[in-house]
Design an enzyme around this catalytic site. Structure first.
Site: not given
Length: 455
Positions: A279, A304
């Site tokens: 990401r 995350k």
């Protein structure tokens, strides 16, 4: 004892300007001129408050254009912050107005003060106090409890804040029930996305009430709003290997005369975004010490879902990383293990996620895959989708059953479970063709054997 400002000999301004990392004598003189002009005004007033700011703006507007004046307010902002930090003023007057209006930025305050009717402009700026509604205390307690339990609880907190702001701006009748409050909220926005938010809000409040009273029955979720909202989701663009090669070539030759390391940084970012499925935030948070060239791995820390994972990399990616780290060292990048892997000369040396998105989006535009303006077309995050789809295609071509490998792929991507990974599988024509071929060669035989076994 700390000296108070304004001081008669104006030594505080001199020390402050000298402490700044200003490159030219002209810049230092400009800062000093602005601050001395500010002190000239402050000395005529008894208190450092809104009236002082208005007087300084009026006097400065005579000599400077509005755009230049607003730019000079940044100098005043930083000066006030420094004075408040060292205790030479009791309170930053701009910060006081920010707190009064419940906003975080200084520039809207200055624009309001510089307008023709400052009081009206400030009144229009004022935002409701966070969690200031009749349900605010309950919502704030729930957010604090969830964070104490280790959850980030960011999106849920923002959702509750939006609902809290609605309750303050649109108060209902006295003794209004919670269900009635939630039912009034969709009337302010008829989009399908807002309907999904309302369903999320009902789920959050169901948790809040159950935490307060465990005897309350669990609420059955309604999947319909999410299904309607999903129809608006943008279909991911799956980059072909040829697309990726073209983007890598463009990144390697990106025009950047003032930052010679930037093309190689962009090339490496793009390589990791596609080959490792990272990401943009994970790219931005990579430190030099997270790369192990000897083992051929990178460590992605606390991303995350609070996950940390160690990813093995292909040999070609390790070679590219080694070349980038050598170029980074030659360019003068810090060799501290805690310094950002993607380094540049300005600021704190880190690329922000927003800057990474901007640079890689420009590469996508230059490759002719995205329009020159607007948000339409492929995104940077689609590289992660493409990594998943192209990896599954490669498994099909080599005769590997993708279903057996999906748990490993989910772990590699940092997902909680395989269901999160399935979202990334976009069914392309090639993927559908290879899946049909696999079924024809393996699944169809099982069906034939089943029919032969029947009496």
């Amino acid at each position: 004892m700390t000296a108070r400002w304004p001081d008669p000999d104006r030594a505080i301004i001199g020390r402050y300007v000298a402490s700044l990392d200003l490159r030219s004598t002209k810049s230092r003189a400009g800062y000093a001129q602005v601050l001395h002009g500010l002190q000239d005004v402050v000395e005529r007033f008894e208190a450092l408050d809104q009236e002082v700011l208005l007087a300084w703006l009026r006097e400065s507007a005579v000599r400077r254009a509005p755009s230049t004046l607003l730019h000079r307010t940044r100098i005043v902002d930083r000066f006030f912050e420094r004075l408040a930090e060292i205790g030479t003023i009791q309170r930053n007057p701009v910060a006081a107005l920010r707190d009064e209006c419940n906003i975080k930025q200084c520039m809207p305050i200055w624009r309001a003060l510089a307008s023709r009717n400052p009081e009206k402009a400030l009144a229009e700026l004022r935002q409701p106090r966070p969690f200031g509604s009749e349900l605010g205390e309950m919502m704030a307690e729930h957010v604090a409890m969830m964070r104490r339990r280790g959850y980030k609880y960011t999106s849920q907190s923002q959702l509750l804040l939006r609902f809290d702001r609605f309750l303050q701006l649109h108060p209902g009748p006295e003794a209004e029930t919670l269900n009635s409050m939630i039912d009034r909220w969709p009337a302010t926005n008829g989009t399908r996305h807002h309907a999904e938010e309302c369903e999320k809000l009902k789920r959050v409040f169901a948790k809040i009430l159950r935490h307060r009273d465990p005897s309350i029955p669990m609420r059955r979720p309604d999947p319909r709003p999410r299904k309607e909202a999903s129809k608006q989701w943008r279909t991911p663009h799956i980059y072909s290997p040829a697309d990726v090669r073209r983007m890598l070539e463009i990144a390697r030759n990106y025009p950047s005369p003032r930052a010679p390391l930037r093309p190689q940084s962009m090339y490496t970012m793009l390589l990791l975004a596609y080959c490792a499925g990272l990401r943009r935030g994970e790219l931005a948070r990579l430190d030099l010490g997270d790369v192990d060239l000897h083992e051929g791995t990178i460590t992605i820390r606390q991303t995350k879902f609070f996950k940390t994972r160690i990813l093995p990399l292909p040999d070609s990616v390790v070679v590219a990383l080694r070349a980038y780290i050598d170029a980074r060292r030659c360019a003068g990048g810090s060799q501290d293990a805690r310094s950002g892997l993607f380094w540049h000369e300005r600021g704190d040396g880190h690329y922000t996620p927003e800057m990474i998105t901007w640079l890689l989006t420009d590469v996508i535009r230059r490759a002719g895959l995205k329009p020159l303006r607007g948000k339409a077309g492929p995104r940077v995050h689609d590289l992660r989708h493409s990594m998943v789809v192209n990896r599954i295609l490669e498994w099909y071509r080599t005769g590997i059953n993708p279903q057996e490998r999906l748990p490993f792929l989910a772990t590699y991507l940092g997902h909680r479970d395989i269901n999160s990974t399935l979202v990334y599988i976009t069914v392309t024509q090639e993927l559908l063709h290879l899946a049909n071929e696999r079924f024809r060669t393996m699944g169809a035989q099982c069906l034939s054997l089943g029919r032969e076994a029947q009496p």
